[in-house]
Design an enzyme around this catalytic site. Structure first.
Site: not given
Length: 277
Positions: A163, A188, A154, A146
């Site tokens: 994204d 993720d 974010n 991840d």
């Protein structure tokens, strides 16, 4: 049609036109319009021959002339009507085939979309369920990884940059790893299933992937893109073994996080260790 005419001429059938018109209906229904025209012409010629005086085609008794005329009109009406129906049927069939093809193509697109994550272009969990049986009785390297500090990306740069991070990582995974199925496992988190136990090649590809990621700078803040990785190598015999490998790889991923992130941790598959963790 010719067989019917021979039968009518040799068997003394009192009303041969009924049999011939029935045969015409069958011929026009089964074959195309040109074939119907040929059959219609044969029926008319036979009627002219059968009802004419001495089979001359030209001399008729009044009653027989009426019969020939009625047969002619009937043949023309039947041929035109059934020819039109046949044309309508062909047109409807072609439209139906076109609709079926479009539906089949749409179903294939929907099937593909249902197995592909729209953001990353990688396989999703639906595809994992589809492929699950193929991984049994196979030598595998199972990897869970991840993005480190994805929440920070974010929060600081926005979800659009998050994204971008997911797409960048997905592109690196798809372009770097060979003989490997890549899945977006959730959020993720990504799952890689390599269909062999070639450790040297796997390690080389992992180094290349992490090197490529060092070149990524996210957002105006130029945040780095780092990953933590856990992997396990072994042979699956059952679906339970595969689930145990997932569990052990997840434990390895947790160990990479515990040791400070941005690192790779792995080992050989041990079912007892995996299931007891």
């Amino acid at each position: 049609m010719l067989l019917l005419m021979v039968a009518c001429g040799n068997l003394s059938i009192p009303n041969p036109e009924v049999l011939l018109l029935s045969g015409l209906v069958v011929c026009v229904s089964l074959f195309d319009f040109p074939a119907g025209i040929i059959c219609a012409a044969q029926v008319i010629l036979f009627a002219m021959y059968f009802y004419s005086e001495d089979h001359s085609f030209f001399s008729y008794a009044p009653i027989n002339l009426q019969r020939v005329i009625m047969i002619g009109f009937s043949v023309i009406a039947i041929t035109v009507f059934l020819g039109k129906l046949h044309q309508i049927w062909n047109t409807t069939r072609q439209k139906t085939m076109s609709v079926v093809k479009r539906l089949r193509d749409s179903n294939e697109v929907l099937q593909e979309e249902s197995h592909i994550d729209p953001l990353t272009g990688l396989y999703n969990r639906n595809m994992l369920r589809t492929n699950y049986e193929e991984y049994k009785n196979h030598s595998l390297i199972v990897t869970l990884l991840d993005i480190d500090d994805f929440k920070k990306i974010n929060d600081v740069c926005g979800h659009e940059t998050g994204d971008v991070a997911l797409r960048e990582l997905s592109e690196v995974l798809a372009d770097t790893f060979t003989n490997t199925d890549c899945y977006r496992y959730g959020g993720d988190e990504f799952l890689l299933i390599r269909l062999d136990e070639d450790w040297s090649q796997y390690n080389l590809e992992m180094i290349h992937a992490r090197t490529k990621l060092t070149r990524v700078a996210l957002g105006p803040e130029k945040l780095p893109l780092h990953i933590s990785v856990g992997y396990v190598s072994g042979i699956t015999k059952t679906g339970e073994d595969l689930r145990a490998m997932f569990h052990m790889a997840d434990g390895m991923l947790y160990e990479s996080k515990r040791q400070g992130k941005n690192r790779v941790t792995g080992g050989m598959f041990q079912k007892d260790v995996a299931t007891s963790g």
